[in-house]
Write an enzyme that holds these catalytic residues in place. Structure first.
Site, PDB file in Angstrom:
ATOM      1  N   GLY A 131       0.839  -1.208   0.000  1.00 64.10           N
ATOM      2  CA  GLY A 131       0.000   0.000   0.000  1.00 64.10           C
ATOM      3  C   GLY A 131       0.870   1.251   0.000  1.00 64.10           C
ATOM      4  O   GLY A 131       1.859   1.317   0.720  1.00 64.10           O
ATOM      5  N   VAL A 168      16.808   8.408  -1.156  1.00 65.59           N
ATOM      6  CA  VAL A 168      17.625   7.284  -1.648  1.00 65.59           C
ATOM      7  C   VAL A 168      18.404   7.740  -2.881  1.00 65.59           C
ATOM      8  O   VAL A 168      19.621   7.531  -2.992  1.00 65.59           O
ATOM      9  CB  VAL A 168      16.711   6.072  -1.998  1.00 65.59           C
ATOM     10  CG1 VAL A 168      17.492   5.007  -2.780  1.00 65.59           C
ATOM     11  CG2 VAL A 168      16.109   5.472  -0.729  1.00 65.59           C
ATOM     12  N   SER A 210       6.125  -6.761   2.057  1.00 65.03           N
ATOM     13  CA  SER A 210       7.245  -6.472   1.148  1.00 65.03           C
ATOM     14  C   SER A 210       8.557  -6.994   1.741  1.00 65.03           C
ATOM     15  O   SER A 210       9.417  -7.507   1.025  1.00 65.03           O
ATOM     16  CB  SER A 210       7.363  -4.969   0.927  1.00 65.03           C
ATOM     17  OG  SER A 210       6.109  -4.427   0.610  1.00 65.03           O
ATOM     18  N   ILE A 216       1.011   3.309   6.291  1.00 59.31           N
ATOM     19  CA  ILE A 216       0.278   4.164   7.232  1.00 59.31           C
ATOM     20  C   ILE A 216      -0.025   3.426   8.541  1.00 59.31           C
ATOM     21  O   ILE A 216      -0.379   4.047   9.531  1.00 59.31           O
ATOM     22  CB  ILE A 216      -1.042   4.700   6.624  1.00 59.31           C
ATOM     23  CG1 ILE A 216      -2.024   3.569   6.314  1.00 59.31           C
ATOM     24  CG2 ILE A 216      -0.773   5.571   5.421  1.00 59.31           C
ATOM     25  CD1 ILE A 216      -3.453   4.058   6.058  1.00 59.31           C
ATOM     26  N   ASP A 217       0.104   2.091   8.534  1.00 62.52           N
ATOM     27  CA  ASP A 217      -0.368   1.301   9.685  1.00 62.52           C
ATOM     28  C   ASP A 217       0.524   1.411  10.928  1.00 62.52           C
ATOM     29  O   ASP A 217       0.078   1.092  12.024  1.00 62.52           O
ATOM     30  CB  ASP A 217      -0.491  -0.176   9.294  1.00 62.52           C
ATOM     31  CG  ASP A 217      -1.447  -0.384   8.133  1.00 62.52           C
ATOM     32  OD1 ASP A 217      -2.331   0.463   7.937  1.00 62.52           O
ATOM     33  OD2 ASP A 217      -1.301  -1.394   7.412  1.00 62.52           O
ATOM     34  N   ARG A 246     -25.985  12.724  17.807  1.00 63.84           N
ATOM     35  CA  ARG A 246     -25.858  11.382  17.234  1.00 63.84           C
ATOM     36  C   ARG A 246     -24.661  10.621  17.787  1.00 63.84           C
ATOM     37  O   ARG A 246     -23.699  11.210  18.292  1.00 63.84           O
ATOM     38  CB  ARG A 246     -25.701  11.479  15.717  1.00 63.84           C
ATOM     39  CG  ARG A 246     -27.032  11.687  15.032  1.00 63.84           C
ATOM     40  CD  ARG A 246     -26.874  11.857  13.547  1.00 63.84           C
ATOM     41  NE  ARG A 246     -28.180  11.828  12.914  1.00 63.84           N
ATOM     42  CZ  ARG A 246     -28.437  12.313  11.712  1.00 63.84           C
ATOM     43  NH1 ARG A 246     -27.487  12.872  11.003  1.00 63.84           N
ATOM     44  NH2 ARG A 246     -29.649  12.232  11.217  1.00 63.84           N
ATOM     45  N   ARG A 271     -25.014   6.492  13.356  1.00 64.70           N
ATOM     46  CA  ARG A 271     -24.499   6.571  11.991  1.00 64.70           C
ATOM     47  C   ARG A 271     -23.124   5.909  11.936  1.00 64.70           C
ATOM     48  O   ARG A 271     -22.410   5.860  12.950  1.00 64.70           O
ATOM     49  CB  ARG A 271     -24.349   8.030  11.527  1.00 64.70           C
ATOM     50  CG  ARG A 271     -25.656   8.774  11.364  1.00 64.70           C
ATOM     51  CD  ARG A 271     -26.450   8.252  10.171  1.00 64.70           C
ATOM     52  NE  ARG A 271     -27.649   9.038   9.915  1.00 64.70           N
ATOM     53  CZ  ARG A 271     -28.818   8.855  10.522  1.00 64.70           C
ATOM     54  NH1 ARG A 271     -28.949   7.936  11.465  1.00 64.70           N
ATOM     55  NH2 ARG A 271     -29.867   9.610  10.205  1.00 64.70           N
ATOM     56  N   HIS A 315      -9.885   4.891   1.892  1.00 64.72           N
ATOM     57  CA  HIS A 315      -8.592   5.201   1.284  1.00 64.72           C
ATOM     58  C   HIS A 315      -8.201   6.674   1.321  1.00 64.72           C
ATOM     59  O   HIS A 315      -7.065   7.000   0.982  1.00 64.72           O
ATOM     60  CB  HIS A 315      -8.557   4.668  -0.152  1.00 64.72           C
ATOM     61  CG  HIS A 315      -8.375   3.178  -0.190  1.00 64.72           C
ATOM     62  ND1 HIS A 315      -9.413   2.319   0.038  1.00 64.72           N
ATOM     63  CD2 HIS A 315      -7.274   2.421  -0.388  1.00 64.72           C
ATOM     64  CE1 HIS A 315      -8.969   1.073  -0.038  1.00 64.72           C
ATOM     65  NE2 HIS A 315      -7.672   1.104  -0.292  1.00 64.72           N
ATOM     66  N   LEU A 316      -9.101   7.538   1.738  1.00 60.18           N
ATOM     67  CA  LEU A 316      -8.657   8.941   1.864  1.00 60.18           C
ATOM     68  C   LEU A 316      -7.527   9.031   2.887  1.00 60.18           C
ATOM     69  O   LEU A 316      -6.715   9.969   2.863  1.00 60.18           O
ATOM     70  CB  LEU A 316      -9.822   9.881   2.201  1.00 60.18           C
ATOM     71  CG  LEU A 316     -10.463   9.876   3.587  1.00 60.18           C
ATOM     72  CD1 LEU A 316      -9.667  10.707   4.573  1.00 60.18           C
ATOM     73  CD2 LEU A 316     -11.876  10.411   3.494  1.00 60.18           C
TER      74      LEU A 316
HETATM   75  O1  F6P Z   1      -1.403  -1.423   4.737  1.00 63.10           O
HETATM   76  C1  F6P Z   1      -1.984  -0.219   4.389  1.00 63.10           C
HETATM   77  C2  F6P Z   1      -3.476  -0.376   4.210  1.00 63.10           C
HETATM   78  O2  F6P Z   1      -4.000   0.898   3.878  1.00 63.10           O
HETATM   79  C3  F6P Z   1      -4.225  -0.968   5.398  1.00 63.10           C
HETATM   80  O3  F6P Z   1      -4.461  -0.029   6.409  1.00 63.10           O
HETATM   81  C4  F6P Z   1      -5.463  -1.493   4.740  1.00 63.10           C
HETATM   82  O4  F6P Z   1      -6.000  -2.564   5.449  1.00 63.10           O
HETATM   83  C5  F6P Z   1      -4.969  -1.941   3.382  1.00 63.10           C
HETATM   84  O5  F6P Z   1      -3.742  -1.258   3.148  1.00 63.10           O
HETATM   85  C6  F6P Z   1      -5.902  -1.690   2.247  1.00 63.10           C
HETATM   86  O6  F6P Z   1      -5.366  -2.264   1.129  1.00 63.10           O
HETATM   87  P1  F6P Z   1      -5.892  -1.993  -0.350  1.00 63.10           P
HETATM   88  O7  F6P Z   1      -5.481  -0.609  -0.750  1.00 63.10           O
HETATM   89  O8  F6P Z   1      -5.229  -3.039  -1.162  1.00 63.10           O
HETATM   90  O9  F6P Z   1      -7.383  -2.115  -0.296  1.00 63.10           O
END
Ligand code: F6P
Length: 326
Positions: free
Chosen positions: A14, A26, A108, A130-131, A166, A250, A256-257
């Site tokens: 990702g 690099v 990776s 990002i994790d 809410r 709600r 993905h943002l």
């Molecule tokens: O590893 C980064 C990540 O954004 C995770 O937080 C999420 O679970 C995953 O990738 C989503 O993967 P994809 O973009 O393949 O849906």
């Protein structure tokens, strides 16, 4: 003359904000050390397809502030096979590439570790996801930016949540880890935070909210890490709605943002330091290692350790979040 004259660089898995800053670091560190640099496009797939392009100092101009990755990225199944890795090796040999910097996450690094058990071209890793879930570094590139993106989004949701009285369940990314959820939850004053590292939280949600909710609140924000045991924010909201009949509920999945946007200053600086350190590691004859940042110092950790050992969230923060959510 050292053994390393030409290096490759790729981004894999990702994408994460700050990957471009790492590619820049690099490239420019390598050029500073009189090395040639080859950009490998689309992650490991680019190794297998010999999708290579030379990088010069100017190739990485004006990218430090951009999200995504100029080299593109992919999750590559073919590199998991011996045939795929053999093609990658043959292409690297053919292009006379003496070492590779892999910017990515634990998937990776697993590929890089296996490759380095089989072949003699050294791989060095830079943690980019990002994790923030990689053992051997306090921060991964992209985490700080994603966290700030989540905080901005939750602050906005808080406005509408309190306007309507809410309860919002907000799902954030993090794969199997709760770093983004825990830190964003504290930063936004969430009433509850549900993370994969703690079991049974959904069952105790009523208690969690009520214990911190003795005064009448106009909104409730519950941050849910996508990897939680119940299967995400929709599943939890569905499960607990009987307990919260008085609330208008709600659900928002930020999705993905969280992966995009201009990298924060911290991510740019970390990426610059880690990219620089990765090239130095190759010049020092290191292989099969990841460069990390521990207590603000560069450290090296073998891929085997980085992928096998689990990095835990700081449980003291869970308690702080609970105390502060009253
Ligand atoms: O590893 C980064 C990540 O954004 C995770 O937080 C999420 O679970 C995953 O990738 C989503 O993967 P994809 O973009 O393949 O849906």
């Amino acid at each position: 003359m050292g053994k390393i004259k030409k290096i490759g660089v790729l981004t894999s898995g990702g994408d994460a904000p700050g990957m471009n800053a790492a590619i820049r670091a690099v490239t420019r560190t390598a050029i500073y050390n009189n090395l040639e640099v080859i950009g490998i496009r689309h992650g490991y797939q680019g190794l297998i397809n010999a999708n290579f392009k030379p990088l010069h100092a100017h190739s990485v101009s004006d990218i430090i502030q951009r999200g995504g990755t100029i080299l593109k990225t992919a999750r590559c199944e073919a590199f998991k096979t011996p045939e795929g890795r053999l093609s990658a090796y043959n292409n690297l040999k053919e292009a006379q590439i003496d070492g590779v910097v892999v910017i990515g996450g634990d998937g990776s690094f697993t590929g890089a570790r296996i490759f380095n058990e089989e072949y003699d071209i050294p791989f060095v890793g830079v943690p980019g996801t990002i994790d923030n879930d990689i053992y051997g570094t306090d921060y991964t590139i992209g985490y700080d930016t994603a966290l700030n993106t989540v905080v901005q989004a939750v602050d906005k949701i808080r406005d509408t949540a309190s306007a309507h009285n809410r309860m919002f369940f907000i799902e954030v990314m993090g794969a199997e880890a709760g770093f983004i959820a825990l830190y964003s939850g504290i930063a936004t004053g969430a009433e509850a935070i549900i993370i994969p590292e703690i079991k049974g939280q959904a069952r105790n949600l009523k208690e969690m909210i009520e214990s911190g909710n003795t005064r009448k609140k106009s909104s409730n924000i519950i941050i849910v890490a996508e990897g939680d045991e119940e299967g995400g924010a929709f599943a939890i909201a569905e499960k607990v709605k009987e307990d919260f009949k008085d609330y208008d509920i709600r659900v928002t999945v930020l999705g993905h943002l969280q992966r995009g946007g201009s990298p924060s200053a911290i991510d740019r600086v970390n990426a610059s330091r880690l990219g620089h350190a990765a090239v130095e590691a190759l010049l020092d004859d290191q292989k099969s290692v990841m460069v990390g940042l521990i207590h603000d110092e560069i450290s090296l950790v073998p891929f085997a350790k980085a992928v096998k050992l689990h990095k835990n969230v700081n449980m003291a923060l869970v308690e702080i979040a609970r105390i502060l959510s009253v």
